[in-house]
Design an enzyme around this catalytic site. Sequence first.
Site, mmCIF file in Angstrom:
data_model
loop_
_atom_site.group_PDB
_atom_site.id
_atom_site.type_symbol
_atom_site.label_atom_id
_atom_site.label_comp_id
_atom_site.label_asym_id
_atom_site.label_seq_id
_atom_site.Cartn_x
_atom_site.Cartn_y
_atom_site.Cartn_z
ATOM 1 N N ASP A 13 0.873 -1.177 0.000
ATOM 2 C CA ASP A 13 0.000 0.000 0.000
ATOM 3 C C ASP A 13 0.910 1.227 0.000
ATOM 4 O OD1 ASP A 13 -2.212 1.682 0.222
ATOM 5 O OD2 ASP A 13 -2.125 1.663 2.408
ATOM 6 N N GLU A 73 -1.550 -1.585 -4.428
ATOM 7 C CA GLU A 73 -2.827 -0.865 -4.462
ATOM 8 C C GLU A 73 -2.722 0.334 -5.403
ATOM 9 O OE1 GLU A 73 -5.199 -0.874 -1.007
ATOM 10 O OE2 GLU A 73 -5.931 1.168 -1.270
ATOM 11 N N ASP A 145 -1.955 1.032 7.631
ATOM 12 C CA ASP A 145 -1.176 0.848 6.396
ATOM 13 C C ASP A 145 -0.815 -0.614 6.178
ATOM 14 O OD1 ASP A 145 -0.674 3.751 5.560
ATOM 15 O OD2 ASP A 145 -0.017 3.743 7.631
#
Lengths: 169, 169
Positions: A13, A73, A145
């Site tokens: 991410d 992502e 996260d």
Amino acid sequence: MNPIRPTRILGLDPGLRRTGWGVVDCAGARLIHVAHGVIAPPQEIAFAERLLFLFEAVSAVIAEHAPDEAAVEETFVNNNASSTLKLGHARAASLIAPARAGLPVAEYAATVVKKAVVGTGGADKSQVGFMIARLLPAAGKTTADAADALAVAIAHAHARTARNFRGAA
Amino acid sequence: MNPIRPTRILGLDPGLRRTGWGVVDCAGARLIHVAHGVIAPPQEIAFAERLLFLFEAVSAVIAEHAPDEAAVEETFVNNNASSTLKLGHARAASLIAPARAGLPVAEYAATVVKKAVVGTGGADKSQVGFMIARLLPAAGKTTADAADALAVAIAHAHARTARNFRGAA
């Protein structure tokens, strides 16, 4: 279905201030937590050095955990052009490092990731964290996260299992 | 002023489709063209692979020409968020590769680069090309991307010479 050798997936991410990462083993429908963490480059160093820090830290995670595939992502595109540009820089570090290690790199929109983990693309961070704790109990406490990164890995595990089923049909 | 060992500067004009590069030796106010070129990743490969291509090609230029310092143009921030994000990715490849090679990496706005080469921040591409041909006659014919990259190297040469003068004062 034939027994499948577990595939190790690295989920990422990306963010300039914090890049979350999570490693999950996936054997058919079974998911096993391996490791997770957050990379936070020092903020006082030059921009190119911060990107290098991200790149080298992601490369170190790959060297340590030897994933077979990576999933990143597709970060939210902001209305602010300057922060969107910075986000692009940070994301590149998370794409180049696994590509350089020879891993296939998949990309998933945030809505696809949320749908895979929570069941709806509009889920919020707390719902993602809750489902990560259910799906990967061995992960223990995760920051937002790291939970997002594990969610990307799970979304990829689902997508590739669906592909394998289609391939076998 | 003491005689100065020439400093070799790598200028980069980053873009996902085409990244221009130019290498210039700078000895005091004297500029000597070394090499230039354009990196164009195949467009049919995956996004992460295109970024890796840029990263490795910039790394190869650094390995071949052994610059002492790098300078990267601050790319125009577009109104389109999606192309701004892509630009950020491409730019990161041009920042991480020299940082990884241990070079200091400076960044210059396009207006600063044009001002350094043409004398005005509002100069167009043909004016930049014309001045590159005057300032670096050995460069011969250059495409717009390579000329921009050489211009970034020149802008950095001027900025660091100005710093040295200030340092000596």
